[in-house]
Motif scaffolding. Structure first.
Motif: not given
Length: 452
Positions: A1-9, A218-219, A224-232
């Motif tokens: 996964m690549v987010l091309d322009n994080a600061l604009v996002q 980063r957070a 939004e895009l790659f969260p950890s598992a709920p119990d981990e």
């Protein structure tokens, strides 16, 4: 996964963060000038200016039952470090001020190299995209002599006019961190003279909040895009000097809506440092003390020629030199951020580990293969590596797993910097401006501001 322009996002979130962090005290930088907290409107030129703020998330090979992934923050080819994000936001604030007032801004920043590179790139991008005129905005950086090999040639150097306006000062003394003292001394002792004679506003940018506002992405991206598992619980690994990036991640998570935060467990953090500046790890395990007397004692092994210790697994088992500087990027002693990072780790979980060059070299092939699988190419010859941050981080987490210092299964390595000698055009000390104190730096700044 690549987010091309994080600061604009996440532009609106960054704006809100700046207002919350600095909106009621925007004159906090050494009681002097700041350009305020507002960012320019998102015009096509502004989007182009921010377009190098890409980040990537990609899996890495697992290790001893641990699932590793890389958060790649090095995708700007002009810097190849995470310093791009904060530098773009800092310079954007100066752009807005200049657009609103027409007044000039001179940014002054000390750096071990990467911040200087990124700040210079951001200023150049502002000029290239037409957001400001070259005679309205300039940057003066001061770096230790030992970091000169990291500095990059760009149009700020090859163009004579831009070179005169945007000089690089170099301090040749024994303590690299003195560059911070010199730059702060300029702001405190000579601000009035520089602003009057140079007809500019002097902005000393080395303030934690200036960096938190960008590193929250980063957070935000993680949630939004790659969260950890709920119990981990997820372990975040970062090679650090002052841990601005991890503090930005922690602050970004605190700004998430409560229902979003509740979906995952609080993050845990692994600090990775080197023997030349191990203060955050020392502080973590010694009640805030950074006294190097708390380092383990090393003994020379006559057979291997290495110094070794087995008393404390948080420090290198072997090293070529107990006082080595693995990478001059990490030069901060007694960082004021340690108490906050200690509090987070003690309450949420995590650890600290120090690595040596010998350990990085012993794992180099393994680390190179793991990063190669994630799309990051290390040179076959490690002597070509000029930025060791990412290699240190991966070596640190592998050592931590082997030594039982971390128990988490989900591990995210923050790729904060990696580049080789072949990735850029080099400068030499002869090309730069030697300084010994704040007065020398004042003269460099005045010469730069009078060159237009």
């Amino acid at each position: 996964m690549v987010l091309d322009n994080a600061l604009v996002q996440y532009y609106d979130e960054i704006r809100a963060t700046l207002r919350d962090l600095l909106g009621d005290r925007d004159d906090n930088d050494t009681d002097g000038f700041t350009p305020g907290v507002e960012l320019p409107e998102l015009t096509p030129a502004m989007r182009e200016y921010l377009s190098v703020s890409a980040l990537g998330h990609v899996g890495m090979p697992s290790y001893r039952g641990r699932r590793l992934a890389l958060l790649d923050l090095t995708r700007n080819p002009a810097t190849m470090t995470t310093k791009t994000f904060a530098s773009l936001v800092i310079v954007a604030r100066a752009i807005r001020f200049i657009q609103d007032t027409g007044r000039r801004v001179t940014i002054v920043t000390p750096s071990s190299a990467n911040k200087a590179i990124a700040m210079r790139d951001a200023v150049l991008r502002a000029i290239r995209t037409g957001l400001v005129d070259a005679d309205r905005l300039n940057v003066v950086t001061v770096v230790p002599e030992g970091s000169v090999a990291k500095l990059r040639s760009s149009e700020l150097f090859t163009d004579p006019a831009l070179r005169a306006r945007n000089p690089i000062a170099v301090y040749g003394g024994e303590a690299p961190g003195t560059v911070k003292t010199i730059a702060l001394g300029l702001a405190e002792q000579f601000r009035g003279q520089v602003e009057k004679e140079g007809e500019t506003n002097l902005w000393y940018t080395l303030q934690l909040e200036n960096y938190l506002a960008a590193d929250v992405v980063r957070a935000l991206a993680e949630a939004e895009l790659f969260p950890s598992a709920p119990d981990e619980a997820r372990l975040h690994v970062h090679a650090v000097s002052s841990a601005y990036g991890l503090l930005g991640h922690a602050y970004g998570r605190s700004r998430l809506p409560e229902d979003v935060r509740a979906r995952t467990l609080p993050p845990r953090y692994l600090l990775v440092q080197h023997l030349g500046a191990p203060d955050m790890v020392l502080s973590l395990y010694n009640d805030g003390s950074t006294d190097t007397a708390n380092l383990p004692a090393y003994a020379l092994d006559a057979e291997t020629g290495l110094y070794a210790q087995g008393a404390d697994p948080h420090y290198p088992a072997t090293t070529f030199d107990p006082g080595e500087t693995l990478d001059p990027t990490f030069y901060t002693r007694n960082p004021p951020t340690s108490p906050r990072m200690n509090e987070i780790i003690h309450s949420q979980g995590g650890a600290g580990i120090v690595v040596s060059l010998a350990e990085c070299l012993s794992r180099y092939g393994q680390v190179r293969a793991m990063l190669g699988a994630a799309g990051v190419q290390l040179p076959a010859n490690p002597t070509e590596l000029r930025e060791w941050s990412l290699t240190m981080a991966v070596t640190g987490v592998l050592n931590a797993v082997d030594r039982g210092l971390v128990t988490e299964t989900d591990i995210l390595v923050h790729g904060s910097g990696s580049y080789t000698a072949r990735d850029y055009g080099h400068l030499t000390v002869r090309d730069l401006h030697p300084v010994e104190d704040a007065e020398d730096l004042k003269n460099v700044v005045l010469k730069a501001t009078s060159s237009s």
